[in-house]
Design a protein around this motif. Structure first.
Motif, PDB file in Angstrom:
ATOM      1  N   ALA A   9       0.820  -1.207   0.000  1.00  0.00           N
ATOM      2  CA  ALA A   9       0.000   0.000   0.000  1.00  0.00           C
ATOM      3  C   ALA A   9       0.853   1.255   0.000  1.00  0.00           C
ATOM      4  CB  ALA A   9      -0.923   0.005   1.214  1.00  0.00           C
ATOM      5  N   THR A  10       1.934   1.232   0.763  1.00  0.00           N
ATOM      6  CA  THR A  10       2.696   2.463   0.911  1.00  0.00           C
ATOM      7  C   THR A  10       3.896   2.498  -0.016  1.00  0.00           C
ATOM      8  OG1 THR A  10       3.891   1.466   2.736  1.00  0.00           O
ATOM      9  CG2 THR A  10       1.998   2.811   3.288  1.00  0.00           C
ATOM     10  N   VAL A  39      -4.590   9.329   0.671  1.00  0.00           N
ATOM     11  CA  VAL A  39      -5.652   8.370   0.365  1.00  0.00           C
ATOM     12  C   VAL A  39      -5.987   8.451  -1.110  1.00  0.00           C
ATOM     13  CG1 VAL A  39      -8.090   7.835   0.743  1.00  0.00           C
ATOM     14  CG2 VAL A  39      -6.618   8.414   2.687  1.00  0.00           C
ATOM     15  N   GLU A  40      -6.084   9.685  -1.575  1.00  0.00           N
ATOM     16  CA  GLU A  40      -6.453   9.903  -2.964  1.00  0.00           C
ATOM     17  C   GLU A  40      -5.464   9.218  -3.907  1.00  0.00           C
ATOM     18  OE1 GLU A  40      -7.423  13.905  -3.599  1.00  0.00           O
ATOM     19  OE2 GLU A  40      -7.650  13.701  -5.756  1.00  0.00           O
ATOM     20  N   ARG A  56      -3.748   6.634  -3.211  1.00  0.00           N
ATOM     21  CA  ARG A  56      -3.600   5.252  -2.752  1.00  0.00           C
ATOM     22  C   ARG A  56      -2.183   4.989  -2.249  1.00  0.00           C
ATOM     23  NH1 ARG A  56      -5.038   3.360  -7.574  1.00  0.00           N
ATOM     24  NH2 ARG A  56      -6.956   4.482  -7.936  1.00  0.00           N
ATOM     25  N   GLN A  57      -1.709   5.855  -1.372  1.00  0.00           N
ATOM     26  CA  GLN A  57      -0.353   5.713  -0.817  1.00  0.00           C
ATOM     27  C   GLN A  57      -0.394   5.239   0.634  1.00  0.00           C
ATOM     28  OE1 GLN A  57       2.539   6.076  -2.176  1.00  0.00           O
ATOM     29  NE2 GLN A  57       2.278   7.271  -4.039  1.00  0.00           N
ATOM     30  N   VAL A  58      -1.584   4.897   1.094  1.00  0.00           N
ATOM     31  CA  VAL A  58      -1.685   4.427   2.466  1.00  0.00           C
ATOM     32  C   VAL A  58      -2.510   3.146   2.485  1.00  0.00           C
ATOM     33  CG1 VAL A  58      -1.536   6.691   3.540  1.00  0.00           C
ATOM     34  CG2 VAL A  58      -3.755   5.838   2.826  1.00  0.00           C
ATOM     35  N   LEU A  59      -2.356   2.414   3.565  1.00  0.00           N
ATOM     36  CA  LEU A  59      -3.217   1.252   3.753  1.00  0.00           C
ATOM     37  C   LEU A  59      -4.406   1.707   4.596  1.00  0.00           C
ATOM     38  CD1 LEU A  59      -3.647  -1.837   3.539  1.00  0.00           C
ATOM     39  CD2 LEU A  59      -2.461  -2.039   5.714  1.00  0.00           C
ATOM     40  N   LEU A  60      -5.598   1.359   4.159  1.00  0.00           N
ATOM     41  CA  LEU A  60      -6.780   1.739   4.933  1.00  0.00           C
ATOM     42  C   LEU A  60      -7.366   0.515   5.598  1.00  0.00           C
ATOM     43  CD1 LEU A  60      -8.687   4.204   2.581  1.00  0.00           C
ATOM     44  CD2 LEU A  60      -7.355   4.745   4.605  1.00  0.00           C
TER      45      LEU A  60
END
Lengths: 672, 502
Positions: free
Chosen positions: A181-182, A204-205, A207-211
């Motif tokens: 994700a990161t 988030v936009e 998609r650079q983080v894990l949700l």
């Protein structure tokens, strides 16, 4: 100091706590600074002397100005850091906790206070606020990067931001997902923190983080960016607030001049335009003389001038750029209008009046909103501005030709204006290729004035600062003009006497073989009787300084306000009293006026001239006896406010009459 | 199956499509068919000030009807069918009045939007817009209670009504405030709109406003993927999926956290979910590897659908021209040349076989320069291209966007926009969704059959909607609303407790 409420984002409970902190501990409370870095959330509450206030502000300003210069010269982050290190160490040192320096607390206090001092100084206009926030953020970033890891971590942990580190257990559970994700590659640190996803919408936009269930798992590398963003956001909102609170502080006449001065000198390095770039006081600049002066113009302006002469027209942005430049070199509004009217040969009067007159007047601050008038119109564009604005499209000629022209066309243009040296053109081509447009321009300048620069350097006629990189078209003109007239200045051929003269060495006179017998010019100082110190400072002091260094003489009247302030100012600047003549009106009808007290002035070594009549007659004499005016007319809007009910529409102040009289006199002279 | 409906209805529905739904020449509604953007609709003149007293409505009711019928012939006529019979079909005022009067569940709708039993600004300051015949839209209506909304609906019989955000000021007072910026949207459910038209480049069974059970599967896939992301990634719980009445679905997320999102956060969510960007011909994915967990999960969800619903049912690469699309997606020239040659020689290979060909030829190595991972990535990209949800992201991104309310009648099909029960998503059949005219008949039928055997007292206890096939949908919706209200109640008490500390 003015207590500015902290940024609005802090929730009510914390705000209350801050308030308590702000007021409860009394104004003597000294904050302690556990960290090297500071978010500057709480304003300082301790006492500082006025000297410290100014000194600290100036030191920080220096740092910010240098930082901006780095950015302008396209330095890489590494270069910037290298360049800034000694400057920071000198003006704004901040030792780490581990250094065990005894200065730590003073250094941090200085850092804290100077930030808030400048925050006050730069909260007045939107431009200043943006620039200040941008530079402070850069400074913050620069410093936090230099911070050692442990201290940075403890600083970040101390911030009121809601995040927590991802535990090892959780990490091992999600490791693959976290990495995917990161976008964390092998060499990256395997460390993440989590926060509410709403705090990092941009990550988030992309998609650079894990949700996971509304929590965002962010890689630590983003953390510093988040801290910097947060710093910038808080600072911007703080400045906004300070801007709104600023008017309430106007009462304090100890701080206002200092703050004003600070913000003024902040404008200078960017706009780069100082009133001293104007040559109006020392050279006769009018509509007819522009053609002659255009040889001294930088390429951007020469180009506009050539286009204007060729087509008898310029498009909007070209007109604007050129008008402001002309304004900057000292062409007054009436002359500027005349210049454009004559230049647009093919245009009818009506069309000119309806489409162009207003724009010119607006540029000069003669019309338009209150802010425009108060600011006396727009500031002439700096190289930075010309280099960063959008590129001109077809038919437009504005901007910097080094940037807007293709290299081949640029070379042709340079050849057309007489730059033919092959080596030089090669250098220009290289610079332009590397997008160092202002370097190319400076290269051309230096080549054109090779001999003069050499002479100035050898004889150290000018201080070194007068020969650094040119960053403003008006600087270019002034320097070019002064250099080309180095010899003539003393000979009085053009009646010009620049500041350089005072520094000229004695043999200079030998060269020109003309003693300084030419009578010095006389400046007629006039103004409103109810002017404030601040206004005087703003509108008179720098112009007077120019005249003083040029060795001019002064005449002024006994009136209150501007005249009296000017007299004291001149004397305080070390002007020989014999260079100042006081004009005194002696009413013909003695019933109206008391006996004239000449003693008051002669005793101080001042010269005195008595004119029979009222002040109107006196002023006429004074205009006749002088070469130029140093005056300021209060804008109509302000007068209205000041006089309230007593305001009369159409009233013309004495000062205004002085101005008109001068214009009339000049045009009469020209007619002859 | 639209083919299953009677020929009479079919012929009536088609011109309706062109005149009401998709007519580009109508002065309003340039964006989509189910919603209207604030800016677009602002230009639409209010036929009447929004807050007109209801009494007035009664007075000039007839007059308004005249106005509508008289305006019908004058509007640009882009169908060969006369306008009059169309409007009498599903948007016939009498049918709609019956529907609003007897069937539309205003009370649960009110609770769903109000988040409480007593009217609060969540509902009272919320914008509603009414779509009246002739594509007239009345914006900025607001209602103090469910009953008044119902009365107005019965009175004006809008073809449909749409729900907008809660504003900082009651929308009907918007013109009375001095400072225009004080009137701004402050809360709305997070919404999504999935529409079949966006799938036209990849579906083979139907196009435009048509839909069949084959392509409905695309909507099912989209719902699954989006729902999973909303629940697992963003942690939203109160998600209502609604059939849009013809060929798509809407999602309404009522979690407090979702309702209070500003535009930048809505945009972030929309872009997080949107991976197909670009124009019709060149959607570019540009995904980085390893795939983001959301995309990896979606792919896992979608893989079985790709095999069955896409390759088998849609057969998207059947003809040579269609196969060209597939070849364009492969980045290796020698591979595509070889495949082209092979397929040219045996023309009737199915998409399924072609997909296998791609794999086997690429793996053969000699014909392709693609490494194993590259091939894997390309295959993943293609699968996503043919299965991943295509959202109308504009609807999601702004707070002030209006979206058609659940339980209104779609004017083209007459179907009620019913909620979709996520527990049996696969079983949802858009063609089994009740049609407004049938529903009214169902009431009568019930009264004659079951009702006949009951006592008057018992019969009066049964509400009209309970007599129809709308019953299960309304009950599902009520359950959804109840769980939302329960959560809200908890949250509110929690907040109040916190407030006590001050």
């Amino acid at each position: 100091m003015l207590a500015i409420p902290s940024a609005p984002r802090i929730d009510a409970r914390k705000r209350a706590a801050l308030k308590r902190q702000q007021f409860q501990k009394a104004e003597f409370a000294e904050q302690d600074y556990p960290h090297r870095m500071n978010f500057y959330i709480i304003p300082p509450t301790g006492d500082v002397t006025l000297e410290q206030f100014e000194e600290w502000g100036i030191a920080r300003l220096k740092v910010l100005a240098e930082l901006e210069a780095c950015q302008f010269r396209n330095k890489t982050p590494a270069e910037t850091e290298e360049y800034m290190r000694p400057i920071l160490a000198k003006h704004l040192p901040l030792s780490t906790n581990s250094s065990r320096s005894s200065e730590i607390s003073l250094e941090r206090k200085r850092d804290h206070y100077s930030h808030w001092i400048l925050r006050l100084a730069f909260s007045s206009t939107k431009d200043l606020r943006q620039r200040f926030a941008r530079l402070e953020t850069q400074l913050f970033k620069l410093r936090i990067q230099q911070d050692d890891l442990r201290e940075r971590k403890s600083f970040i942990d101390s911030l009121p931001m809601s995040w927590e580190m991802v535990s090892d257990e959780e990490k091992s559970m999600w490791l693959d997902d976290l990495k995917a994700a990161t976008n964390c590659i092998k060499t990256d640190e395997e460390s993440w923190f989590k926060c509410e996803w709403e705090n990092v919408p941009d990550l988030v936009e992309r998609r650079q983080v894990l949700l996971k269930k509304g929590k965002a798992y962010v890689h630590v590398r983003e953390q510093m960016g988040m801290v910097v963003n947060e710093f910038s956001r808080q600072l911007e909102s703080g400045l906004e607030l300070a801007g709104r609170f600023l008017p309430r502080m106007d009462e304090d006449n100890r701080l206002a001049p200092v703050l004003h001065h600070l913000s003024q000198s902040f404008v200078a390095p960017d706009a780069g335009y100082a009133e001293s770039s104007s040559l109006s006081d020392i050279a006769n600049i009018n509509a007819a003389s522009i053609d002659g002066y255009s040889q001294h113009f930088p390429l951007c302006m020469q180009n506009l001038h050539r286009e204007l002469r060729k087509n008898s027209h310029l498009k909007h942005f070209g007109r604007l750029q050129y008008t402001l430049f002309l304004k900057g070199i000292g062409l007054n509004m009436q002359e500027c209008i005349a210049f454009w009217r004559k230049s647009f040969k093919l245009m009818t009067d009506d069309k000119f009046k309806s489409e162009h007159l207003y724009n010119i007047r607006h540029s000069y601050g003669d019309v338009g909103g209150d802010a425009n008038r108060r600011g006396r119109g727009y500031t002439p564009y700096s190289c930075q501005k010309l280099l960063t604005e959008p590129l001109p499209s077809g038919g437009q000629q504005h901007g910097c030709p080094y940037r807007t022209y293709s290299p081949d066309n640029l070379i042709t243009l340079l050849q057309n204006v007489g730059v033919t040296d092959k080596e030089l053109l090669k250098g220009v081509r290289e610079d332009v290729g590397k997008q160092r447009y202002h370097i190319a321009c400076n290269r051309v300048f230096e080549s054109a004035h090779k001999n003069e620069i050499k002479k100035v350097k050898e004889e150290s006629l000018w201080p070194a600062s007068e020969l650094d990189t040119i960053l403003h078209p008006n600087d270019y003109f002034k320097r070019s003009f002064l250099l080309k007239n180095l010899g003539k200045l003393q000979s009085g051929d053009i009646g010009v006497d620049g500041p350089s003269h005072t520094m000229a060495s004695p043999e200079e006179d030998g060269v020109s073989a003309q003693p300084v017998e030419e009578a010095p010019k006389i400046a007629f100082i006039s103004g409103h009787i109810d002017i404030t110190n601040d206004q005087f400072f703003q509108h008179y002091s720098s112009r007077l300084k120019t005249s003083i260094t040029a060795g001019h003489n002064f005449i002024l009247s006994t009136a209150k306000g501007a005249d009296t302030l000017a007299l004291e100012y001149l004397l305080s600047q070390g002007v020989e009293p014999s260079r100042i003549t006081v004009y005194i009106a002696r009413p013909v009808d003695p019933r109206k006026g008391g006996p004239v007290d000449l003693e008051k002035y002669t005793a101080r070594g001042l010269r005195v001239e008595v004119v029979d009549g009222w002040h109107a007659e006196r002023d006429v004499e004074m205009t006749k006896a002088s070469d130029y005016d140093v005056l300021w007319v209060r804008p109509e809007e302000e007068t209205k406010l000041l006089y309230g009910k007593k305001y009369r529409v159409g009233r013309v102040s004495g000062t205004q009459k002085n101005l008109k009289r001068r214009v009339r006199l000049r045009s009469e002279k020209l007619a002859k | 199956m639209p083919h299953a409906v009677s020929p009479e209805r079919e012929s009536a529905a088609t011109p309706e499509d062109t005149t009401v739904e998709d007519a580009p020449t109508q002065e309003d509604n340039p964006g989509g068919d189910d919603d209207v953007d604030m800016a677009d609709a602002l230009a639409e003149p209010d036929t009447k000030p929004a807050g007109n007293a209801l009494e007035d409505m009664f007075d000039d009711d007839d007059e308004e009807e005249d106005e509508f019928s008289s305006s019908a012939p004058s509007r640009p006529d882009n169908s060969s069918q006369p306008a009059a019979p169309i409007s009498t079909k599903f948007s016939d005022p009498e049918n709609l009045r019956q529907f609003y009067q007897r069937l539309c569940p205003f009370r649960p709708l009110f609770q769903w939007l109000n988040h409480s039993a007593n009217p609060q600004p969540d509902f009272t300051n919320r914008e509603f817009s009414f779509w009246l015949p002739g594509n007239k839209v009345r914006r900025y209506l607001s209602f103090p209670s469910a009953d008044l909304l119902k009365r107005q609906c019965v009175q004006m019989t809008p073809e449909r009504f749409e729900i907008g955000p809660q504003y900082s000021v009651n929308p009907k007072d918007r013109k009375t405030i001095k400072n225009a910026s004080a009137f701004r949207p402050i809360m709305k459910e997070l919404v999504f709109d999935i529409d079949m038209t966006d799938y036209d480049p990849i579906r083979t069974c139907c196009s435009g406003t048509k839909i069949c059970s084959k392509c409905w599967q695309f909507i099912v896939m989209a719902i699954k993927v989006v729902d999973a992301a909303l629940r697992e990634d963003f942690g939203f719980q109160h998600i209502l999926w609604v059939y849009s009445g013809r060929r798509g679905a809407h999602a309404w997320i009522s979690d407090k956290r979702a309702r209070e999102m500003d535009d930048s956060k809505r945009k972030a969510v929309a872009n997080y979910l949107e991976i197909l960007r670009g124009n019709e011909n060149g959607k570019r994915l540009g995904l980085r590897r390893p795939l983001h967990p959301h995309i990896a999960r979606s792919l896992k969800l979608l893989d079985p659908y790709f095999q069955n619903e896409v390759l088998n049912d849609q057969d998207p690469w059947q003809s040579t021209e269609q196969a060209e699309k597939l070849l364009n997606l492969l980045p290796d020239k020698s591979l595509t040349d070889a495949l082209k040659k092979k397929w040219d020689s045996s023309a009737d290979r199915s998409s399924n076989q072609k997909w296998i060909d791609v794999n086997s030829m690429a793996e053969a190595g000699s014909l392709s320069t693609l490494s194993t991972t590259q091939l894997r990535d390309v295959r993943q990209d293609i699968r996503l291209e043919y299965t991943y949800p295509r959202l109308d992201a504009g609807v999601t991104k702004t707070t002030n966007h209006l979206l058609k309310s659940p339980f209104v009648v779609h004017p083209g099909t007459g179907r009620v926009c019913v909620p979709i029960d996520m527990r049996s998503l696969e079983d949802f059949d858009p063609f089994a969704v009740p049609v407004v005219t049938d529903l009214i008949a169902e009431i009568d039928e019930w009264d004659q059959k079951q009702g006949a055997n009951m006592s008057d007292e018992d019969r009066s206890k049964v509400q009209d909607w309970q007599k129809t096939s709308l019953k299960s949908y309304i009950e599902y919706f009520k359950g959804h609303v109840a769980s939302l209200l329960k959560e809200e109640g908890k949250g509110k008490r929690g907040r109040e407790d916190e407030g006590m500390e001050f």
